[in-house]
Scaffold this motif. Structure first.
Motif, PDB file in Angstrom:
ATOM      1  N   MET A  17       0.887  -1.230  -0.148  1.00  0.00           N
ATOM      2  CA  MET A  17      -0.007  -0.002  -0.023  1.00  0.00           C
ATOM      3  C   MET A  17       0.908   1.132   0.061  1.00  0.00           C
ATOM      4  SD  MET A  17      -2.981   1.241  -0.017  1.00  0.00           S
ATOM      5  CE  MET A  17      -4.244   2.329   0.360  1.00  0.00           C
ATOM      6  N   LEU A  18       1.851   1.242   0.786  1.00  0.00           N
ATOM      7  CA  LEU A  18       2.872   2.468   0.883  1.00  0.00           C
ATOM      8  C   LEU A  18       3.491   2.818  -0.553  1.00  0.00           C
ATOM      9  CD1 LEU A  18       4.209   2.123   4.270  1.00  0.00           C
ATOM     10  CD2 LEU A  18       3.286   4.014   3.537  1.00  0.00           C
ATOM     11  N   ASP A  19       3.752   1.501  -1.286  1.00  0.00           N
ATOM     12  CA  ASP A  19       4.284   1.728  -2.446  1.00  0.00           C
ATOM     13  C   ASP A  19       3.276   2.343  -3.613  1.00  0.00           C
ATOM     14  OD1 ASP A  19       6.800   0.631  -1.767  1.00  0.00           O
ATOM     15  OD2 ASP A  19       6.263  -1.475  -2.366  1.00  0.00           O
ATOM     16  N   LEU A  20       2.210   1.976  -3.291  1.00  0.00           N
ATOM     17  CA  LEU A  20       1.166   2.507  -4.179  1.00  0.00           C
ATOM     18  C   LEU A  20       0.992   4.156  -4.059  1.00  0.00           C
ATOM     19  CD1 LEU A  20      -0.880   1.447  -6.325  1.00  0.00           C
ATOM     20  CD2 LEU A  20      -2.791   1.115  -4.285  1.00  0.00           C
ATOM     21  N   ILE A  21       0.818   4.436  -2.656  1.00  0.00           N
ATOM     22  CA  ILE A  21       0.932   5.742  -2.448  1.00  0.00           C
ATOM     23  C   ILE A  21       2.090   6.695  -2.947  1.00  0.00           C
ATOM     24  CG2 ILE A  21       0.856   7.431  -0.424  1.00  0.00           C
ATOM     25  CD1 ILE A  21      -0.842   5.444   1.020  1.00  0.00           C
ATOM     26  N   ARG A  22       3.182   5.906  -2.704  1.00  0.00           N
ATOM     27  CA  ARG A  22       4.750   6.787  -3.071  1.00  0.00           C
ATOM     28  C   ARG A  22       4.250   6.953  -4.787  1.00  0.00           C
ATOM     29  NH1 ARG A  22       8.571   3.301  -0.185  1.00  0.00           N
ATOM     30  NH2 ARG A  22       7.143   3.050   1.718  1.00  0.00           N
ATOM     31  N   GLU A  23       3.934   5.864  -5.238  1.00  0.00           N
ATOM     32  CA  GLU A  23       3.919   5.946  -6.831  1.00  0.00           C
ATOM     33  C   GLU A  23       2.947   7.156  -7.019  1.00  0.00           C
ATOM     34  OE1 GLU A  23       2.853   2.226  -8.412  1.00  0.00           O
ATOM     35  OE2 GLU A  23       4.651   1.400  -7.669  1.00  0.00           O
ATOM     36  N   ALA A  24       1.744   7.247  -6.555  1.00  0.00           N
ATOM     37  CA  ALA A  24       0.692   8.204  -6.868  1.00  0.00           C
ATOM     38  C   ALA A  24       1.181   9.463  -6.516  1.00  0.00           C
ATOM     39  CB  ALA A  24      -0.504   7.852  -5.855  1.00  0.00           C
ATOM     40  N   MET A  25       2.096   9.496  -5.465  1.00  0.00           N
ATOM     41  CA  MET A  25       2.433  11.093  -5.290  1.00  0.00           C
ATOM     42  C   MET A  25       3.531  11.417  -6.241  1.00  0.00           C
ATOM     43  SD  MET A  25       2.834  10.646  -1.122  1.00  0.00           S
ATOM     44  CE  MET A  25       3.821  12.331  -0.849  1.00  0.00           C
ATOM     45  N   ALA A  26       4.626  10.499  -6.739  1.00  0.00           N
ATOM     46  CA  ALA A  26       5.480  10.720  -7.966  1.00  0.00           C
ATOM     47  C   ALA A  26       4.617  11.111  -9.200  1.00  0.00           C
ATOM     48  CB  ALA A  26       6.235   9.588  -7.854  1.00  0.00           C
ATOM     49  N   ALA A  27       3.843  10.246  -9.364  1.00  0.00           N
ATOM     50  CA  ALA A  27       2.793  10.526 -10.672  1.00  0.00           C
ATOM     51  C   ALA A  27       2.310  12.239 -10.472  1.00  0.00           C
ATOM     52  CB  ALA A  27       1.950   9.561 -10.734  1.00  0.00           C
ATOM     53  N   ASN A  28       1.739  12.474  -9.228  1.00  0.00           N
ATOM     54  CA  ASN A  28       1.156  13.826  -9.145  1.00  0.00           C
ATOM     55  C   ASN A  28       2.082  14.829  -9.374  1.00  0.00           C
ATOM     56  OD1 ASN A  28      -1.904  13.403  -9.082  1.00  0.00           O
ATOM     57  ND2 ASN A  28      -1.460  12.854  -6.733  1.00  0.00           N
ATOM     58  N   GLN A  29       3.211  14.495  -8.755  1.00  0.00           N
ATOM     59  CA  GLN A  29       4.403  15.466  -8.903  1.00  0.00           C
ATOM     60  C   GLN A  29       4.927  15.583 -10.433  1.00  0.00           C
ATOM     61  OE1 GLN A  29       7.304  13.986  -5.994  1.00  0.00           O
ATOM     62  NE2 GLN A  29       6.455  15.563  -4.525  1.00  0.00           N
ATOM     63  N   ALA A  30       4.883  14.540 -11.064  1.00  0.00           N
ATOM     64  CA  ALA A  30       5.365  14.429 -12.534  1.00  0.00           C
ATOM     65  C   ALA A  30       4.115  15.413 -13.144  1.00  0.00           C
ATOM     66  CB  ALA A  30       5.418  13.081 -12.916  1.00  0.00           C
ATOM     67  N   ASP A  31       3.039  15.086 -13.024  1.00  0.00           N
ATOM     68  CA  ASP A  31       2.081  15.744 -13.808  1.00  0.00           C
ATOM     69  C   ASP A  31       2.089  17.411 -13.485  1.00  0.00           C
ATOM     70  OD1 ASP A  31       0.811  13.661 -15.048  1.00  0.00           O
ATOM     71  OD2 ASP A  31      -1.033  13.605 -13.501  1.00  0.00           O
ATOM     72  N   ALA A  32       2.323  17.657 -12.364  1.00  0.00           N
ATOM     73  CA  ALA A  32       2.387  19.126 -11.856  1.00  0.00           C
ATOM     74  C   ALA A  32       3.648  19.817 -12.491  1.00  0.00           C
ATOM     75  CB  ALA A  32       2.293  19.113 -10.527  1.00  0.00           C
ATOM     76  N   ALA A  33       4.700  19.045 -12.598  1.00  0.00           N
ATOM     77  CA  ALA A  33       6.038  19.553 -13.447  1.00  0.00           C
ATOM     78  C   ALA A  33       5.739  20.056 -14.715  1.00  0.00           C
ATOM     79  CB  ALA A  33       6.753  18.498 -13.278  1.00  0.00           C
ATOM     80  N   THR A  34       4.435  19.472 -15.450  1.00  0.00           N
ATOM     81  CA  THR A  34       4.288  19.679 -16.967  1.00  0.00           C
ATOM     82  C   THR A  34       3.341  20.988 -16.835  1.00  0.00           C
ATOM     83  OG1 THR A  34       2.359  18.483 -17.011  1.00  0.00           O
ATOM     84  CG2 THR A  34       4.408  17.443 -17.551  1.00  0.00           C
ATOM     85  N   TYR A  35       3.004  21.453 -15.705  1.00  0.00           N
ATOM     86  CA  TYR A  35       2.091  22.770 -15.805  1.00  0.00           C
ATOM     87  C   TYR A  35       2.864  24.076 -16.158  1.00  0.00           C
ATOM     88  CZ  TYR A  35      -1.489  20.037 -13.367  1.00  0.00           C
ATOM     89  OH  TYR A  35      -2.506  18.961 -12.915  1.00  0.00           O
ATOM     90  N   SER A  36       2.268  24.823 -16.855  1.00  0.00           N
ATOM     91  CA  SER A  36       2.883  26.247 -17.067  1.00  0.00           C
ATOM     92  C   SER A  36       3.539  26.653 -15.794  1.00  0.00           C
ATOM     93  CB  SER A  36       1.947  27.164 -17.674  1.00  0.00           C
ATOM     94  OG  SER A  36       0.989  27.515 -16.696  1.00  0.00           O
ATOM     95  N   GLN A  37       4.491  27.649 -15.806  1.00  0.00           N
ATOM     96  CA  GLN A  37       5.023  28.535 -14.460  1.00  0.00           C
ATOM     97  C   GLN A  37       3.861  29.292 -14.050  1.00  0.00           C
ATOM     98  OE1 GLN A  37       8.711  29.194 -14.229  1.00  0.00           O
ATOM     99  NE2 GLN A  37       8.359  30.671 -12.755  1.00  0.00           N
ATOM    100  N   GLY A  38       3.049  29.850 -14.648  1.00  0.00           N
ATOM    101  CA  GLY A  38       1.937  30.478 -14.092  1.00  0.00           C
ATOM    102  C   GLY A  38       1.144  29.534 -13.184  1.00  0.00           C
ATOM    103  N   VAL A  39       0.639  28.538 -13.483  1.00  0.00           N
ATOM    104  CA  VAL A  39      -0.197  27.496 -12.838  1.00  0.00           C
ATOM    105  C   VAL A  39       0.599  26.955 -11.667  1.00  0.00           C
ATOM    106  CG1 VAL A  39      -1.046  25.109 -13.025  1.00  0.00           C
ATOM    107  CG2 VAL A  39      -1.599  26.725 -14.878  1.00  0.00           C
ATOM    108  N   ARG A  40       1.969  26.801 -11.839  1.00  0.00           N
ATOM    109  CA  ARG A  40       2.502  26.235 -10.637  1.00  0.00           C
ATOM    110  C   ARG A  40       2.833  27.533  -9.616  1.00  0.00           C
ATOM    111  NH1 ARG A  40       6.805  23.571 -14.511  1.00  0.00           N
ATOM    112  NH2 ARG A  40       7.819  26.025 -14.339  1.00  0.00           N
ATOM    113  N   ILE A  41       2.980  28.598  -9.857  1.00  0.00           N
ATOM    114  CA  ILE A  41       3.019  29.700  -8.959  1.00  0.00           C
ATOM    115  C   ILE A  41       1.438  29.971  -8.262  1.00  0.00           C
ATOM    116  CG2 ILE A  41       3.050  32.082  -8.749  1.00  0.00           C
ATOM    117  CD1 ILE A  41       5.017  32.259 -11.214  1.00  0.00           C
ATOM    118  N   TRP A  42       0.518  29.585  -8.976  1.00  0.00           N
ATOM    119  CA  TRP A  42      -0.952  29.819  -8.626  1.00  0.00           C
ATOM    120  C   TRP A  42      -0.997  28.831  -7.520  1.00  0.00           C
ATOM    121  CZ3 TRP A  42      -4.603  32.858  -7.433  1.00  0.00           C
ATOM    122  CH2 TRP A  42      -5.880  32.285  -7.269  1.00  0.00           C
ATOM    123  N   MET A  43      -0.398  27.426  -7.949  1.00  0.00           N
ATOM    124  CA  MET A  43      -0.852  26.312  -6.864  1.00  0.00           C
ATOM    125  C   MET A  43       0.155  26.508  -5.580  1.00  0.00           C
ATOM    126  SD  MET A  43      -0.541  23.355  -9.669  1.00  0.00           S
ATOM    127  CE  MET A  43       0.122  21.947  -8.518  1.00  0.00           C
TER     128      MET A  43
END
Length: 140
Positions: A1-27
């Motif tokens: 379960m912990l691996d699943l959560i770690r993978e989900a967090m990494a996937a979310n971070q990878a998705d967020a890294a593709t956002y524009s600079q403006g969106v990342r600043i807003w977040m």
């Protein structure tokens, strides 16, 4: 379960890294504003509601991504915001909370809370408008 959560967090971070600079600043602005609710949460109900919305958002992003990895961070975040943040804004601004809100804003610490509360509310409302626009785009 912990691996699943770690993978989900990494996937979310990878998705967020593709956002524009403006969106990342807003977040980042949203994160700072909402997580700073911990300062006021022991004494102020509005801060507790905003903190709860933030925690639901974080848990939603992680758990939904863990169990539905095909969903994008944008899809998850937009849905969680629209479903949970709308009632939170209602709860903190409902007419029956006006008397408590006014007393929360009294004194020097009340002024600081008042400024934070208005800013956090405005940020949350703006985010909901942007999320609604995104959701409407999906429907069209």
């Amino acid at each position: 379960m912990l691996d699943l959560i770690r993978e989900a967090m990494a996937a979310n971070q990878a998705d967020a890294a593709t956002y524009s600079q403006g969106v990342r600043i807003w977040m980042a602005v949203m994160s700072i504003a909402f997580l700073s609710s911990v300062i006021f949460a022991p004494w102020k109900a509005g801060a507790r509601w905003i903190l709860a919305a933030t925690l639901v958002n974080i848990l939603g992003l992680i758990l939904i991504k863990a169990f539905f990895p095909a969903f994008s961070r944008t899809m998850i975040g937009t849905s969680v915001h629209l479903i949970f943040w709308t009632p939170v804004l209602w709860m903190i601004w409902r007419p029956s909370a006006a008397t408590r809100r006014i007393s929360d804003f009294e004194g020097r610490s009340g002024l600081i809370y008042h400024v934070w509360f208005l800013a956090a509310s405005a940020i949350m409302a703006t985010s909901l408008v942007l999320d609604a626009r995104t959701a409407i785009g999906w429907a069209l």
